[in-house]
Design a protein around this motif. Sequence first.
Motif, PDB file in Angstrom:
ATOM      1  N   TRP A 181       1.833 -34.455  -0.175  1.00  0.00           N
ATOM      2  CA  TRP A 181       1.174 -35.313  -1.163  1.00  0.00           C
ATOM      3  C   TRP A 181       0.015 -36.097  -0.573  1.00  0.00           C
ATOM      4  CZ3 TRP A 181       1.073 -34.336  -5.913  1.00  0.00           C
ATOM      5  CH2 TRP A 181       0.567 -35.268  -6.829  1.00  0.00           C
ATOM      6  N   SER A 182       0.063 -36.397   0.709  1.00  0.00           N
ATOM      7  CA  SER A 182      -1.030 -37.145   1.334  1.00  0.00           C
ATOM      8  C   SER A 182      -2.334 -36.347   1.328  1.00  0.00           C
ATOM      9  CB  SER A 182      -0.665 -37.544   2.768  1.00  0.00           C
ATOM     10  OG  SER A 182      -0.393 -36.397   3.548  1.00  0.00           O
ATOM     11  N   SER A 183      -2.240 -35.016   1.195  1.00  0.00           N
ATOM     12  CA  SER A 183      -3.441 -34.171   1.128  1.00  0.00           C
ATOM     13  C   SER A 183      -3.489 -33.405  -0.193  1.00  0.00           C
ATOM     14  CB  SER A 183      -3.477 -33.201   2.309  1.00  0.00           C
ATOM     15  OG  SER A 183      -2.304 -32.416   2.365  1.00  0.00           O
ATOM     16  N   SER A 184      -2.928 -34.005  -1.247  1.00  0.00           N
ATOM     17  CA  SER A 184      -2.827 -33.327  -2.537  1.00  0.00           C
ATOM     18  C   SER A 184      -4.193 -33.016  -3.146  1.00  0.00           C
ATOM     19  CB  SER A 184      -2.002 -34.164  -3.512  1.00  0.00           C
ATOM     20  OG  SER A 184      -2.568 -35.461  -3.675  1.00  0.00           O
ATOM     21  N   ILE A 185      -5.130 -33.932  -3.038  1.00  0.00           N
ATOM     22  CA  ILE A 185      -6.460 -33.698  -3.616  1.00  0.00           C
ATOM     23  C   ILE A 185      -7.168 -32.567  -2.873  1.00  0.00           C
ATOM     24  CG2 ILE A 185      -8.759 -34.721  -3.928  1.00  0.00           C
ATOM     25  CD1 ILE A 185      -7.397 -37.321  -4.697  1.00  0.00           C
ATOM     26  N   LEU A 186      -6.979 -32.516  -1.573  1.00  0.00           N
ATOM     27  CA  LEU A 186      -7.547 -31.419  -0.785  1.00  0.00           C
ATOM     28  C   LEU A 186      -6.953 -30.090  -1.235  1.00  0.00           C
ATOM     29  CD1 LEU A 186      -9.288 -30.408   1.573  1.00  0.00           C
ATOM     30  CD2 LEU A 186      -7.348 -30.851   3.088  1.00  0.00           C
ATOM     31  N   SER A 187      -5.650 -30.040  -1.446  1.00  0.00           N
ATOM     32  CA  SER A 187      -4.994 -28.809  -1.911  1.00  0.00           C
ATOM     33  C   SER A 187      -5.537 -28.366  -3.267  1.00  0.00           C
ATOM     34  CB  SER A 187      -3.480 -29.020  -2.011  1.00  0.00           C
ATOM     35  OG  SER A 187      -2.912 -29.224  -0.739  1.00  0.00           O
ATOM     36  N   LEU A 188      -5.766 -29.328  -4.156  1.00  0.00           N
ATOM     37  CA  LEU A 188      -6.313 -29.005  -5.471  1.00  0.00           C
ATOM     38  C   LEU A 188      -7.728 -28.459  -5.343  1.00  0.00           C
ATOM     39  CD1 LEU A 188      -6.190 -29.113  -8.603  1.00  0.00           C
ATOM     40  CD2 LEU A 188      -7.049 -31.465  -8.433  1.00  0.00           C
ATOM     41  N   GLY A 201       7.230 -51.209   2.572  1.00  0.00           N
ATOM     42  CA  GLY A 201       7.199 -49.755   2.642  1.00  0.00           C
ATOM     43  C   GLY A 201       6.507 -49.186   1.419  1.00  0.00           C
ATOM     44  N   VAL A 202       5.711 -48.127   1.617  1.00  0.00           N
ATOM     45  CA  VAL A 202       4.984 -47.502   0.518  1.00  0.00           C
ATOM     46  C   VAL A 202       4.737 -46.039   0.861  1.00  0.00           C
ATOM     47  CG1 VAL A 202       2.689 -48.065   1.421  1.00  0.00           C
ATOM     48  CG2 VAL A 202       3.002 -47.815  -1.044  1.00  0.00           C
ATOM     49  N   GLN A 203       4.641 -45.193  -0.161  1.00  0.00           N
ATOM     50  CA  GLN A 203       4.379 -43.775   0.091  1.00  0.00           C
ATOM     51  C   GLN A 203       2.903 -43.556   0.381  1.00  0.00           C
ATOM     52  OE1 GLN A 203       5.030 -40.970  -3.111  1.00  0.00           O
ATOM     53  NE2 GLN A 203       5.426 -39.299  -1.692  1.00  0.00           N
ATOM     54  N   VAL A 204       2.617 -42.819   1.443  1.00  0.00           N
ATOM     55  CA  VAL A 204       1.237 -42.522   1.796  1.00  0.00           C
ATOM     56  C   VAL A 204       0.647 -41.547   0.787  1.00  0.00           C
ATOM     57  CG1 VAL A 204       1.809 -40.592   3.338  1.00  0.00           C
ATOM     58  CG2 VAL A 204      -0.304 -41.857   3.689  1.00  0.00           C
ATOM     59  N   ASP A 243       6.153 -40.551   4.114  1.00  0.00           N
ATOM     60  CA  ASP A 243       5.813 -39.291   3.458  1.00  0.00           C
ATOM     61  C   ASP A 243       6.469 -39.188   2.089  1.00  0.00           C
ATOM     62  OD1 ASP A 243       4.211 -38.462   5.525  1.00  0.00           O
ATOM     63  OD2 ASP A 243       5.795 -37.329   6.533  1.00  0.00           O
ATOM     64  N   VAL A 244       7.700 -39.691   1.985  1.00  0.00           N
ATOM     65  CA  VAL A 244       8.433 -39.640   0.711  1.00  0.00           C
ATOM     66  C   VAL A 244       9.089 -40.997   0.464  1.00  0.00           C
ATOM     67  CG1 VAL A 244       8.845 -37.154   0.791  1.00  0.00           C
ATOM     68  CG2 VAL A 244      10.502 -38.700   1.835  1.00  0.00           C
ATOM     69  N   ASN A 245       9.272 -41.333  -0.802  1.00  0.00           N
ATOM     70  CA  ASN A 245       9.849 -42.626  -1.177  1.00  0.00           C
ATOM     71  C   ASN A 245      11.288 -42.778  -0.711  1.00  0.00           C
ATOM     72  OD1 ASN A 245       7.663 -43.899  -2.643  1.00  0.00           O
ATOM     73  ND2 ASN A 245       7.970 -42.365  -4.242  1.00  0.00           N
ATOM     74  N   VAL A 246      12.028 -41.668  -0.677  1.00  0.00           N
ATOM     75  CA  VAL A 246      13.439 -41.733  -0.281  1.00  0.00           C
ATOM     76  C   VAL A 246      13.578 -42.360   1.100  1.00  0.00           C
ATOM     77  CG1 VAL A 246      15.467 -40.364   0.319  1.00  0.00           C
ATOM     78  CG2 VAL A 246      14.150 -39.793  -1.721  1.00  0.00           C
ATOM     79  N   ASN A 247      12.698 -41.999   2.035  1.00  0.00           N
ATOM     80  CA  ASN A 247      12.783 -42.553   3.390  1.00  0.00           C
ATOM     81  C   ASN A 247      12.496 -44.050   3.404  1.00  0.00           C
ATOM     82  OD1 ASN A 247      13.427 -40.056   4.422  1.00  0.00           O
ATOM     83  ND2 ASN A 247      11.321 -39.533   4.973  1.00  0.00           N
ATOM     84  N   ASP A 282      11.458 -55.051   4.309  1.00  0.00           N
ATOM     85  CA  ASP A 282      11.886 -56.091   3.371  1.00  0.00           C
ATOM     86  C   ASP A 282      11.752 -55.687   1.908  1.00  0.00           C
ATOM     87  OD1 ASP A 282      12.414 -58.210   5.366  1.00  0.00           O
ATOM     88  OD2 ASP A 282      10.252 -58.045   5.739  1.00  0.00           O
ATOM     89  N   ALA A 283      10.841 -54.765   1.614  1.00  0.00           N
ATOM     90  CA  ALA A 283      10.626 -54.364   0.216  1.00  0.00           C
ATOM     91  C   ALA A 283       9.912 -53.023   0.181  1.00  0.00           C
ATOM     92  CB  ALA A 283       9.816 -55.414  -0.530  1.00  0.00           C
ATOM     93  N   VAL A 284      10.101 -52.331  -0.940  1.00  0.00           N
ATOM     94  CA  VAL A 284       9.400 -51.070  -1.188  1.00  0.00           C
ATOM     95  C   VAL A 284       8.487 -51.281  -2.393  1.00  0.00           C
ATOM     96  CG1 VAL A 284       9.624 -48.648  -1.860  1.00  0.00           C
ATOM     97  CG2 VAL A 284      11.249 -49.651  -0.241  1.00  0.00           C
ATOM     98  N   ILE A 285       7.249 -50.813  -2.277  1.00  0.00           N
ATOM     99  CA  ILE A 285       6.294 -50.873  -3.377  1.00  0.00           C
ATOM    100  C   ILE A 285       6.216 -49.472  -3.971  1.00  0.00           C
ATOM    101  CG2 ILE A 285       3.977 -51.529  -4.070  1.00  0.00           C
ATOM    102  CD1 ILE A 285       5.669 -53.775  -2.729  1.00  0.00           C
TER     103      ILE A 285
END
Length: 273
Positions: A93-100, A156-159, A182-186, A197-200
Amino acid sequence: MKRILTFLLLASFAVIISCNNSGSTNNTASESAEDNSLQKVKDAGKLVLGLDDTFAPMGFRDENGEVVGFDIDLAKEVASRLGVTLEIKPIEWSSSILSLNKGDVDVLWNGVTINDARKQQINFSKPYLNNRLVIVKAIDDAAINSKDDLAGKVLGVQVGSNDEALTADPASKNAKEIRRYDVNVNAFLDLQAKRIDAVIIDEVAAQYYISEKKAPFVVVDNSPLTEELYGVGFRKSDEKLLAEVDRILDEMKADGKAAEISQKWFAKDIVLK
């Protein structure tokens, strides 16, 4: 005199050839620039959807390893009405626009937030869902009750997803550290282990995770960092494909199919009309 006439005839012939060649080149350039994105999908017989396959409830793997979700059901119906099948392709997902833009996928359809940075690189469908970027904390944490309380905290936030919106919010400037996952689960695993302390995260994903996993977390009420809109991402050149997907989504809203899918995943109709 004969030499002069011969020269003039040859010169005229050269000009004619040059003009013809120039016209041919222009026609070729025009043809190559023609938008055949919709026909290309129809000829291929499939619409290739790029996603992060851990983003529940939008697109994720169930207990059988099958990719399911709200966006998946929407996309399957759109593909069916296009007369093609849906091919689901997990991507980084961090390179999703490139893949598109490389052509690896036809669309990005996975709770993609519409924002100015992305609009510089890709086009979006009409917004189909409203969402908020929220703060998730441990249920026993009494210290974080608003975004002002993020000062001095480890977040914490997803890249490649919500890190842009978080970084743009003034509240993030006073955070002790922003860790990107890389993923929200982590990120949630680190929150449960109290390493952060928190996830965004997007509210729809947060509420689904807390409900499904019975996780000891809560969403901080009335303190969204942003109000967001979701859209389907397309290459800048693929205007015909975008227009047809927009038309079908409008059709699905009008005939009740979009509401039916929303009821399945959220127990209410939250699709934007």
